[in-house]
Design an enzyme around this catalytic site. Structure first.
Site, PDB file in Angstrom:
ATOM      1  N   GLU A  73       0.806  -1.234   0.000  1.00  0.00           N
ATOM      2  CA  GLU A  73       0.000   0.000   0.000  1.00  0.00           C
ATOM      3  C   GLU A  73       0.839   1.284   0.000  1.00  0.00           C
ATOM      4  O   GLU A  73       0.664   2.161   0.838  1.00  0.00           O
ATOM      5  CB  GLU A  73      -0.951  -0.019   1.201  1.00  0.00           C
ATOM      6  CG  GLU A  73      -1.880  -1.220   1.156  1.00  0.00           C
ATOM      7  CD  GLU A  73      -2.751  -1.381   2.401  1.00  0.00           C
ATOM      8  OE1 GLU A  73      -2.635  -0.557   3.329  1.00  0.00           O
ATOM      9  OE2 GLU A  73      -3.544  -2.333   2.439  1.00  0.00           O
ATOM     10  N   ASN A  88       2.020  -5.169  -3.157  1.00  0.00           N
ATOM     11  CA  ASN A  88       0.628  -5.488  -2.827  1.00  0.00           C
ATOM     12  C   ASN A  88      -0.151  -4.208  -2.538  1.00  0.00           C
ATOM     13  O   ASN A  88       0.325  -3.334  -1.809  1.00  0.00           O
ATOM     14  CB  ASN A  88       0.649  -6.376  -1.563  1.00  0.00           C
ATOM     15  CG  ASN A  88      -0.686  -7.004  -1.241  1.00  0.00           C
ATOM     16  OD1 ASN A  88      -1.303  -7.618  -2.104  1.00  0.00           O
ATOM     17  ND2 ASN A  88      -1.142  -6.860  -0.004  1.00  0.00           N
ATOM     18  N   HIS A 141     -10.403  -6.086  -2.357  1.00  0.00           N
ATOM     19  CA  HIS A 141     -11.481  -5.888  -1.384  1.00  0.00           C
ATOM     20  C   HIS A 141     -12.611  -5.193  -2.137  1.00  0.00           C
ATOM     21  O   HIS A 141     -12.555  -3.991  -2.384  1.00  0.00           O
ATOM     22  CB  HIS A 141     -11.001  -5.001  -0.228  1.00  0.00           C
ATOM     23  CG  HIS A 141      -9.939  -5.634   0.613  1.00  0.00           C
ATOM     24  ND1 HIS A 141     -10.181  -6.709   1.427  1.00  0.00           N
ATOM     25  CD2 HIS A 141      -8.626  -5.327   0.781  1.00  0.00           C
ATOM     26  CE1 HIS A 141      -9.064  -7.054   2.061  1.00  0.00           C
ATOM     27  NE2 HIS A 141      -8.105  -6.231   1.676  1.00  0.00           N
ATOM     28  N   GLU A 192      -6.180 -10.644  -1.094  1.00  0.00           N
ATOM     29  CA  GLU A 192      -7.006 -10.389   0.101  1.00  0.00           C
ATOM     30  C   GLU A 192      -8.476 -10.346  -0.286  1.00  0.00           C
ATOM     31  O   GLU A 192      -9.240  -9.497   0.187  1.00  0.00           O
ATOM     32  CB  GLU A 192      -6.591  -9.077   0.771  1.00  0.00           C
ATOM     33  CG  GLU A 192      -5.127  -9.038   1.169  1.00  0.00           C
ATOM     34  CD  GLU A 192      -4.706  -7.750   1.866  1.00  0.00           C
ATOM     35  OE1 GLU A 192      -5.588  -6.975   2.304  1.00  0.00           O
ATOM     36  OE2 GLU A 192      -3.496  -7.509   1.970  1.00  0.00           O
ATOM     37  N   ASP A 231     -12.204 -10.297  -0.716  1.00  0.00           N
ATOM     38  CA  ASP A 231     -13.507 -10.372  -0.051  1.00  0.00           C
ATOM     39  C   ASP A 231     -14.474  -9.515  -0.855  1.00  0.00           C
ATOM     40  O   ASP A 231     -14.071  -8.534  -1.493  1.00  0.00           O
ATOM     41  CB  ASP A 231     -13.477  -9.998   1.442  1.00  0.00           C
ATOM     42  CG  ASP A 231     -12.754  -8.712   1.765  1.00  0.00           C
ATOM     43  OD1 ASP A 231     -12.622  -7.838   0.881  1.00  0.00           O
ATOM     44  OD2 ASP A 231     -12.312  -8.564   2.917  1.00  0.00           O
TER      45      ASP A 231
HETATM   46  O1  G3I Z   1      -5.518  -7.979  19.016  1.00  0.00           O
HETATM   47  C1  G3I Z   1      -5.934  -6.695  19.486  1.00  0.00           C
HETATM   48  C2  G3I Z   1      -6.765  -6.844  20.727  1.00  0.00           C
HETATM   49  O2  G3I Z   1      -5.977  -7.393  21.762  1.00  0.00           O
HETATM   50  C3  G3I Z   1      -7.285  -5.464  21.119  1.00  0.00           C
HETATM   51  O3  G3I Z   1      -8.144  -5.594  22.195  1.00  0.00           O
HETATM   52  C4  G3I Z   1      -8.041  -4.835  19.963  1.00  0.00           C
HETATM   53  C5  G3I Z   1      -8.503  -3.427  20.281  1.00  0.00           C
HETATM   54  O4  G3I Z   1      -8.677  -2.656  19.127  1.00  0.00           O
HETATM   55  O5  G3I Z   1      -7.188  -4.764  18.841  1.00  0.00           O
HETATM   56  C6  G3I Z   1      -6.733  -6.028  18.395  1.00  0.00           C
HETATM   57  O6  G3I Z   1      -5.910  -5.841  17.296  1.00  0.00           O
HETATM   58  C7  G3I Z   1      -6.560  -5.540  16.085  1.00  0.00           C
HETATM   59  C8  G3I Z   1      -6.116  -6.559  15.044  1.00  0.00           C
HETATM   60  O7  G3I Z   1      -6.674  -6.234  13.788  1.00  0.00           O
HETATM   61  C9  G3I Z   1      -6.521  -7.982  15.401  1.00  0.00           C
HETATM   62  O8  G3I Z   1      -7.887  -8.094  15.383  1.00  0.00           O
HETATM   63  C10 G3I Z   1      -6.183  -4.151  15.646  1.00  0.00           C
HETATM   64  O9  G3I Z   1      -6.711  -3.197  16.550  1.00  0.00           O
HETATM   65  C11 G3I Z   1      -6.706  -3.889  14.254  1.00  0.00           C
HETATM   66  O10 G3I Z   1      -6.190  -2.656  13.800  1.00  0.00           O
HETATM   67  C12 G3I Z   1      -6.263  -4.985  13.314  1.00  0.00           C
HETATM   68  O11 G3I Z   1      -6.861  -4.755  12.074  1.00  0.00           O
HETATM   69  C13 G3I Z   1      -6.230  -5.387  10.992  1.00  0.00           C
HETATM   70  C14 G3I Z   1      -5.917  -4.342   9.928  1.00  0.00           C
HETATM   71  O12 G3I Z   1      -5.350  -4.976   8.806  1.00  0.00           O
HETATM   72  C15 G3I Z   1      -4.950  -3.298  10.445  1.00  0.00           C
HETATM   73  O13 G3I Z   1      -4.545  -2.452   9.447  1.00  0.00           O
HETATM   74  C16 G3I Z   1      -7.148  -6.440  10.432  1.00  0.00           C
HETATM   75  O14 G3I Z   1      -7.284  -7.506  11.362  1.00  0.00           O
HETATM   76  C17 G3I Z   1      -6.581  -6.999   9.128  1.00  0.00           C
HETATM   77  O15 G3I Z   1      -7.538  -7.814   8.514  1.00  0.00           O
HETATM   78  C18 G3I Z   1      -6.260  -5.864   8.195  1.00  0.00           C
HETATM   79  O16 G3I Z   1      -5.668  -6.403   7.051  1.00  0.00           O
HETATM   80  C19 G3I Z   1      -5.355  -5.458   6.030  1.00  0.00           C
HETATM   81  C20 G3I Z   1      -4.137  -5.955   5.314  1.00  0.00           C
HETATM   82  O17 G3I Z   1      -3.078  -6.174   6.211  1.00  0.00           O
HETATM   83  C21 G3I Z   1      -3.706  -4.986   4.230  1.00  0.00           C
HETATM   84  N1  G3I Z   1      -4.787  -4.684   3.336  1.00  0.00           N
HETATM   85  C22 G3I Z   1      -6.012  -4.262   3.962  1.00  0.00           C
HETATM   86  C23 G3I Z   1      -6.468  -5.272   4.996  1.00  0.00           C
HETATM   87  C24 G3I Z   1      -7.782  -4.872   5.590  1.00  0.00           C
HETATM   88  O18 G3I Z   1      -7.666  -3.690   6.317  1.00  0.00           O
END
Ligand code: G3I
Length: 475
Positions: free
Chosen positions: A165, A206, A243, A272, A274
């Site tokens: 990105e 990516n 996405h 990715e 969906d």
């Molecule tokens: O694990 C913690 C948890 O302990 C805490 O309580 C909670 C509070 O917010 O956060 C949790 O972590 C989160 C994590 O996902 C696991 O669920 C983060 O806040 C959250 O920011 C994170 O989001 C991820 C996101 O990337 C961050 O940018 C998503 O799971 C993940 O699916 C997403 O993936 C991205 C790709 O890497 C790049 N392309 C876009 C895609 C979708 O956004």
């Protein structure tokens, strides 16, 4: 490069034998029994075309038996959803943590699945220490991070999202970030560093919203890849995140996007996927994506961004193939059907074109800041600027050769290695000698440098790196 489809043969054959036997027992003609083209899982069906079908996996869900049951049954590739990101793998500078990523990698490899690494350099999900860095310190930290993580997973990760990105949402240019502010060459430095650390992994750029061929962002990435290929920057692949939703819908020119990138000489992976929606509309779009990938020989495989709708980062959009209870949705059926309809076979991808052949055998201990740089030449001739990444026992170096106020049609840069050091391989240059004074001359495609422009080559060596400014001679 370990890009073979994961062998799923025994399980597939068993399934087909049972189905054929039950068809006969039920008085049904054998002709309706599934053929080898009609596999019964996403992974097996994709493998029949030489491709993989993967999913994002979260380490904390590996204790959920429904989740793991679907994962093991249906998929033959995984991408850690968050566990290989920079904040997860290097939470404190130079203190690496692979525990959660290893849980996913070990599970996947034990199941015979491939692993996509995601991601080595990204403006987002940086640990706090990195967020506050800039300039050459950040550049060195990025190089160190890529080297350490890619070296650690060498032989286990078949494809890396090296850079994620890096382009702005509109306009076709780069996204502003602390990494971008270290210099426009940060992306190619990331790719060269990844290649040096893991010469056998496929290296991808990516991004999201680069699916629609007419969008400026797609064109921006396309131009970067074209430039990288022209200059020998080691890039193997473009990851289309895909996405899809109402603001960023699937478009029928998606196949054109894939074909256009492939024509540049890189593979394409749907990384990715969906698709927000439900029912037949969603099912049709999934099938279209599969058909597009299968129509393009260089489309290696498809990864969906989670297993059940409830696992999705966009759970309310119900964008995945299984519902919250783990039941197959209409989208699952259409996806499997499209996979089984077949398409072009994805050939075994040729190895990277510019691999160092002797990868580092030990991790870096401290990245070395840029050395030996000289200002651009003001007169004719050429100058060379030298950057090195060293670790105990080895190093990789990048040399930027710049033309002065007149174009050059050939060049050679000479560096002197300390006693006991040796050049083991070079890319984008022809090396003469390997110890002492080593001369690196242009190769056929990069001899000409326009006035005021530059080109780059690299080399890898054992021992300690040369110091001082390379001598440059133009012809
Ligand atoms: O694990 C913690 C948890 O302990 C805490 O309580 C909670 C509070 O917010 O956060 C949790 O972590 C989160 C994590 O996902 C696991 O669920 C983060 O806040 C959250 O920011 C994170 O989001 C991820 C996101 O990337 C961050 O940018 C998503 O799971 C993940 O699916 C997403 O993936 C991205 C790709 O890497 C790049 N392309 C876009 C895609 C979708 O956004």
């Amino acid at each position: 490069m370990s890009d073979r489809p994961v062998p799923r043969g025994p399980r597939l054959r068993t399934t087909l034998t049972l189905l054929a036997a039950s068809a006969l027992a039920g008085g049904v003609a054998l002709a309706v029994a599934p053929s080898a083209d009609a596999a019964t899982t996403l992974g097996a069906s994709a493998a029949a075309t030489g491709r993989y079908f993967g999913t994002a996996v979260a380490a904390n869900k590996l204790s959920d038996s429904t989740y793991v049951g679907i994962l093991n049954r249906e998929f033959n590739a995984v991408t850690p959803e968050n566990e290989m990101k920079i904040d997860a793998t290097e939470p404190q500078q130079n203190q690496f943590s692979f525990t959660n990523a290893d849980r996913i990698v070990n599970h996947a490899l034990a199941q015979g699945m491939k692993v996509r690494g995601h991601t080595l350099a990204w403006y987002s999900q940086q640990p706090g220490w990195m967020q506050s860095m800039e300039g050459s310190a950040l550049r060195s930290a990025m190089i160190n991070h890529i080297t350490r993580v890619a070296t650690y997973y060498r032989g286990k990760v078949f494809t890396w999202d090296v850079v994620n990105e890096a382009f702005a949402d509109s306009g076709g240019g780069r996204r502003d970030s602390n990494l971008q502010r270290t210099g426009n060459d940060w992306i190619e430095v990331a790719f060269r560093t990844a290649r040096a650390a893991d010469p056998d992994a496929k290296l991808c750029y990516n991004d999201y919203n680069i699916d629609n061929w007419t969008w400026a962002k797609t064109q921006g990435v396309y131009n970067m890849v074209r430039d990288f290929k022209a200059r020998g920057v080691p890039i193997d692949c473009v990851g289309l995140q895909s996405h899809f939703n109402s603001g960023s819908p699937y478009a029928s020119n998606y196949r054109t996007t894939m074909e256009s990138f492939a024509a540049l000489g890189v593979d394409v992976q749907v990384t990715e996927l969906d698709i927000e929606g439900s029912g037949q509309t969603q099912a049709t779009t999934y099938a279209n994506v599969v058909r597009d990938c299968l129509a393009v020989p260089r489309c290696n495989g498809i990864t969906v961004w989670g297993i059940r709708d409830s696992d999705s980062w966009r759970a309310s959009g119900t964008p995945l193939l299984f519902d919250g209870s783990g039941n197959k949705k209409a989208a699952y059926n259409s996806t499997l059907e499209a996979l089984n309809a077949g398409g072009t076979t994805n050939p075994t991808t040729p190895p990277p074109t510019t691999p160092p052949t002797s990868p580092p055998t030990s991790p870096p201990v401290s990245p070395t800041p840029p050395t030996g740089t000289t200002p651009p030449p003001s007169g004719t001739g050429c100058t060379a600027a030298y950057t090195v990444n060293a670790w105990t026992g080895g190093f990789t170096a990048t040399v930027k050769v710049s033309a002065g106020s007149a174009a050059v049609t050939g060049w050679a840069a000479t560096l002197t290695l300390p006693s006991g050091s040796a050049v083991t391989n070079a890319w984008n240059a022809q090396a003469t000698g390997s110890t002492g004074a080593v001369r690196f001359a242009n190769v056929s495609y990069n001899g000409r440098i326009a006035a005021g422009s530059s080109t780059e080559f690299g080399f890898q060596g054992t021992g300690t790196p040369p110091t001082g400014t390379p001598a440059c001679a133009a012809s």
